[in-house]
Write a protein that holds these residues in place. Structure first.
Motif, short mmCIF file in Angstrom:
data_model
loop_
_atom_site.label_atom_id
_atom_site.label_comp_id
_atom_site.label_asym_id
_atom_site.label_seq_id
_atom_site.Cartn_x
_atom_site.Cartn_y
_atom_site.Cartn_z
N MET A 1 48.77 40.65 34.61
CA MET A 1 48.05 41.77 35.18
C MET A 1 47.45 41.32 36.51
O MET A 1 46.96 40.20 36.62
CB MET A 1 46.96 42.20 34.19
N MET A 2 47.48 42.19 37.50
CA MET A 2 46.94 41.86 38.82
C MET A 2 46.01 42.97 39.26
O MET A 2 46.30 44.15 39.08
CB MET A 2 48.09 41.71 39.82
N TYR A 3 44.86 42.57 39.81
CA TYR A 3 43.87 43.50 40.33
C TYR A 3 43.63 43.15 41.79
O TYR A 3 43.63 41.97 42.13
CB TYR A 3 42.54 43.35 39.58
N GLN A 4 43.40 44.16 42.63
CA GLN A 4 43.05 43.83 44.02
C GLN A 4 42.19 44.93 44.62
O GLN A 4 42.18 46.05 44.16
CB GLN A 4 44.28 43.55 44.86
N GLN A 5 41.47 44.54 45.65
CA GLN A 5 40.65 45.47 46.41
C GLN A 5 40.48 44.94 47.83
O GLN A 5 40.73 43.76 48.09
CB GLN A 5 39.31 45.70 45.74
N HIS A 6 40.07 45.81 48.73
CA HIS A 6 39.83 45.45 50.12
C HIS A 6 38.38 45.81 50.45
O HIS A 6 37.93 46.91 50.14
CB HIS A 6 40.78 46.22 51.05
N LEU A 7 37.67 44.85 51.04
CA LEU A 7 36.25 45.04 51.33
C LEU A 7 35.93 44.68 52.77
O LEU A 7 36.57 43.81 53.36
CB LEU A 7 35.42 44.14 50.40
N PRO A 8 34.90 45.31 53.33
CA PRO A 8 34.47 44.97 54.70
C PRO A 8 33.66 43.67 54.71
O PRO A 8 33.11 43.27 53.67
CB PRO A 8 33.59 46.16 55.08
N PRO A 9 33.57 43.03 55.86
CA PRO A 9 32.82 41.76 55.96
C PRO A 9 31.31 41.98 56.10
O PRO A 9 30.72 41.70 57.13
CB PRO A 9 33.42 41.11 57.20
N THR A 59 40.81 40.94 48.28
CA THR A 59 40.53 40.10 47.12
C THR A 59 41.52 40.46 46.03
O THR A 59 41.92 41.62 45.90
CB THR A 59 39.09 40.30 46.61
N ARG A 60 41.91 39.45 45.28
CA ARG A 60 42.93 39.66 44.25
C ARG A 60 42.62 38.76 43.06
O ARG A 60 42.19 37.62 43.23
CB ARG A 60 44.28 39.30 44.86
N ILE A 61 42.84 39.28 41.87
CA ILE A 61 42.70 38.48 40.65
C ILE A 61 43.98 38.67 39.83
O ILE A 61 44.36 39.80 39.51
CB ILE A 61 41.47 38.90 39.82
N ASP A 62 44.64 37.56 39.55
CA ASP A 62 45.81 37.56 38.68
C ASP A 62 45.39 36.98 37.33
O ASP A 62 44.78 35.91 37.27
CB ASP A 62 46.93 36.69 39.26
N VAL A 63 45.73 37.70 36.26
CA VAL A 63 45.36 37.28 34.92
C VAL A 63 46.60 36.75 34.20
O VAL A 63 47.62 37.43 34.13
CB VAL A 63 44.77 38.46 34.12
N ALA A 64 46.51 35.53 33.69
CA ALA A 64 47.56 34.95 32.86
C ALA A 64 46.99 34.77 31.45
O ALA A 64 45.80 35.01 31.23
CB ALA A 64 48.01 33.60 33.43
N HIS A 65 47.80 34.34 30.50
CA HIS A 65 47.33 34.24 29.12
C HIS A 65 46.18 33.25 28.94
O HIS A 65 45.37 33.40 28.04
CB HIS A 65 48.49 33.91 28.17
N ASP A 66 46.07 32.25 29.81
CA ASP A 66 45.01 31.25 29.66
C ASP A 66 44.22 31.01 30.94
O ASP A 66 43.49 30.03 31.03
CB ASP A 66 45.59 29.93 29.16
#
Length: 122
Positions: A1-9, A59-66
Motif C-alpha cells: 500500500m502506498m500513501y502520498q501527499q503534497h505540502l507547502p514549505p 511525502t510518501r509512505i510505502d507499507v510492506a508486511h514488516d
C-alpha cells in the motif's frame, strides 16, 4: 500500500505530515506509530529548509508486511546541513538515505518491525 501527499514549505506542514504518518502507521503498523511521526517530522523540517515559497514537497509512505518506508522529495538541491536529520533518523530507522540532483532532493527512511522476541523458558 502506498500513501502520498503534497505540502507547502511552511511550518504547519511539519505537524501535518507528523499526524499523517502517525495515522497511517497506527492503521498499518501500530508498533511503529511514534517513530513514523518523529521521522516524518524530521524529514519535512529538513525539506522546508531547501524549498522555496510556491513550491511543493511530496511525502510518501510505502507499507510492506514488516516495515514502513517514509520518503520526502523536495525541489531543492544538495543540503549540507543535514546532521540533525541524520541523527534523528539513525535512532529510529533500520536504514536511510538521501540524494540530490537537478530534479531536487530525496530523503527516505525505513522503519522495520522486528516482532516480539520469543524466549525459550524451558
Amino acid at each position: 500500500m502506498m500513501y502520498q501527499q503534497h505540502l507547502p514549505p511552511i511550518p504547519d506542514s511539519i505537524d501535518i505530515v507528523g499526524v499523517w504518518a502517525r495515522g497511517i502507521a497506527q492503521a498499518e503498523r501500530p508498533d511503529l506509530a511514534s517513530d513514523a511521526e518523529r521521522v516524518a517530522r524530521a524529514l519535512m523540517a529538513a525539506a522546508i529548509r531547501r524549498t522555496k515559497r510556491g513550491q511543493l514537497i511530496q511525502t510518501r509512505i510505502d507499507v510492506a508486511h514488516d516495515s514502513l518506508c517514509i520518503e520526502v522529495h523536495d525541489p531543492g538541491g544538495y543540503d549540507n546541513i543535514g546532521g540533525f536529520e541524520t541523527a534523528e533518523l539513525s535512532s529510529a530507522t533500520t536504514s536511510f538515505g538521501a540524494s540530490g540532483d537537478h530534479n531536487g532532493h530525496r530523503t527516505w527512511a525505513i522503519l522495520r518491525w522486528f516482532g516480539e522476541a520469543h524466549h525459550d523458558l524451558g
